[in-house]
Design an enzyme around this catalytic site. Sequence first.
Site, PDB file in Angstrom:
ATOM      1  N   ASP A 131      83.692  52.793  42.652  1.00  0.00           N
ATOM      2  CA  ASP A 131      83.851  51.352  42.817  1.00  0.00           C
ATOM      3  C   ASP A 131      84.979  51.120  43.809  1.00  0.00           C
ATOM      4  OD1 ASP A 131      82.897  48.756  40.890  1.00  0.00           O
ATOM      5  OD2 ASP A 131      84.659  48.437  42.151  1.00  0.00           O
ATOM      6  N   SER A 175      69.775  46.823  41.949  1.00  0.00           N
ATOM      7  CA  SER A 175      70.800  45.874  42.371  1.00  0.00           C
ATOM      8  C   SER A 175      70.242  44.853  43.346  1.00  0.00           C
ATOM      9  CB  SER A 175      71.994  46.620  42.968  1.00  0.00           C
ATOM     10  OG  SER A 175      71.605  47.407  44.093  1.00  0.00           O
ATOM     11  N   ASP A 180      63.500  48.567  41.729  1.00  0.00           N
ATOM     12  CA  ASP A 180      63.148  47.287  41.104  1.00  0.00           C
ATOM     13  C   ASP A 180      63.327  46.115  42.063  1.00  0.00           C
ATOM     14  OD1 ASP A 180      62.356  45.722  38.779  1.00  0.00           O
ATOM     15  OD2 ASP A 180      64.439  45.034  38.687  1.00  0.00           O
ATOM     16  N   GLU A 201      60.412  40.179  48.979  1.00  0.00           N
ATOM     17  CA  GLU A 201      59.657  40.166  47.729  1.00  0.00           C
ATOM     18  C   GLU A 201      58.682  38.998  47.718  1.00  0.00           C
ATOM     19  OE1 GLU A 201      62.537  40.062  44.582  1.00  0.00           O
ATOM     20  OE2 GLU A 201      63.276  42.096  44.982  1.00  0.00           O
ATOM     21  N   HIS A 215      61.052  43.525  40.211  1.00  0.00           N
ATOM     22  CA  HIS A 215      62.317  42.800  40.001  1.00  0.00           C
ATOM     23  C   HIS A 215      62.396  42.267  38.565  1.00  0.00           C
ATOM     24  CE1 HIS A 215      65.624  40.455  42.331  1.00  0.00           C
ATOM     25  NE2 HIS A 215      66.033  40.763  41.111  1.00  0.00           N
ATOM     26  N   ILE A 216      62.256  43.175  37.599  1.00  0.00           N
ATOM     27  CA  ILE A 216      62.228  42.783  36.181  1.00  0.00           C
ATOM     28  C   ILE A 216      63.487  43.231  35.437  1.00  0.00           C
ATOM     29  CG2 ILE A 216      59.709  42.759  36.030  1.00  0.00           C
ATOM     30  CD1 ILE A 216      59.917  45.577  34.709  1.00  0.00           C
ATOM     31  N   GLY A 217      64.532  43.613  36.170  1.00  0.00           N
ATOM     32  CA  GLY A 217      65.733  44.123  35.511  1.00  0.00           C
ATOM     33  C   GLY A 217      66.276  43.207  34.428  1.00  0.00           C
ATOM     34  N   GLY A 218      66.297  41.910  34.696  1.00  0.00           N
ATOM     35  CA  GLY A 218      66.807  40.963  33.708  1.00  0.00           C
ATOM     36  C   GLY A 218      65.721  40.202  32.988  1.00  0.00           C
TER      37      GLY A 218
END
Length: 454
Positions: A214, A272, A297, A302, A332-335
Amino acid sequence: MSSPIPIPARSSNTVAASASPTSSFPLNSPQIKVKVLHPVENIDLRLLLLENISQDAVAAFRAQGFHVDHHVKAMSEDELIAALPSYHAIGIRSKTKITARVIKAASKLLVIGCFCIGTNQVDLPAAAQAGIPVFNSPFSNSRSVAELVMGELVALSRQLFERAHELRHGVWNKQSKGCWEVRGKTLGIVGYGHIGSQLSVLAEAFGIRVIFYDVLNIMPLGSARQVESLSVLLAESDFVSLHVPELPETINMIAQPQLALMKKGAYLLNNSRGKVVDIPALIDALKSKHLAGAAIDVYPAEPGSNGAPFDDQLNPWATILRGLPNVILTPHIGGSTEEAQRLIGEEVAQSLTRYLDYGSTVGSVNFPEVDLRAMTQERGDYIRVCHVHRNQPGVLKQVNEALSPYNVEKQYSDSKGEVAYLMADIADVSMQEVAMLRERISNTPANILTRFLA
């Protein structure tokens, strides 16, 4: 069954003291009553919610008296320009782009809610300069994304997608070659924020060694260890998982030179932002067998709605990527879990309501964070002035001259970049005097937007 989202009521004259971030009143005390505020102008506030935002949030807004139009799909720039002049607030997810052109056309727009983590789909400086704070939900779907990554780790290491695909087509292919346990392997996490740190804890519970990189020095959780550079992380990791925002310095941060540093047979996971990975370079690394697999993802471009094609017209390499073995592709289903969407709906709905009804900008990503303690009903009539202005000398003097005939009960201001925000509670002001005050403050040279709540 989910419970209603708790948003301060708009329909009564008083409510129990609310959980304002800066409130000094004890919470849940029936003895203490605070005044419920409403905008003096724009009483019938209209909200536009896009991209199938949580129905709990929709119901909560409507219960507070807002007029809400809810749409399942995103809108294009031209569609937004046509629609937004009628609305005071908009709620979006990741597909809708709020550009400077859209903001300029949205003459009534007061606030933007991003019902997701990221805000790069909004021109934040343009919104701030127009006096429009932007709110998001930076924490609510962290667990959902972290759990998806853990599922991807196991699925990649066991080639689950390939075996399942073969069996669905009637092919029995029981094999152990190239299939591994995740226990004892090293996971490298790039970006040790809310998602990265939760992933760290879950991974260690699986017996995985965790290292992370990081740009900030961060206290690790459990036995995780921070490394000094991205290069060190790539060279040591069996799995590399990316959890960084889209910034100029993160675009294509994983390209051919970085992929070459990864272990032969390692795996790359990106949940991300789509532009963080150079996809053609990743395809080359997978085709050459340098990498054993990948999970993606998010993508540079998109589809705008469910059912739309993910093809070479959208991204020129889509067909090749879709045909590679041991590559997990998700839309794009991470959340995208029930829990995450409810929590996101609750958090952002509360932020929008607090701003529209009380002027609070706590949690805004592009605005100075300003709030005032709620006034009790016993203190009598007062109005709240919410003044967004350019950050330049002399503004407070001009505003205070306008307020000088009245008793200023509370006042607080702060600035962020070129924009400043002042809130003040003024006692014993008649509604007839509000128009005069609005004219005096709005006509100051630095004024961007002035609202009155009463």
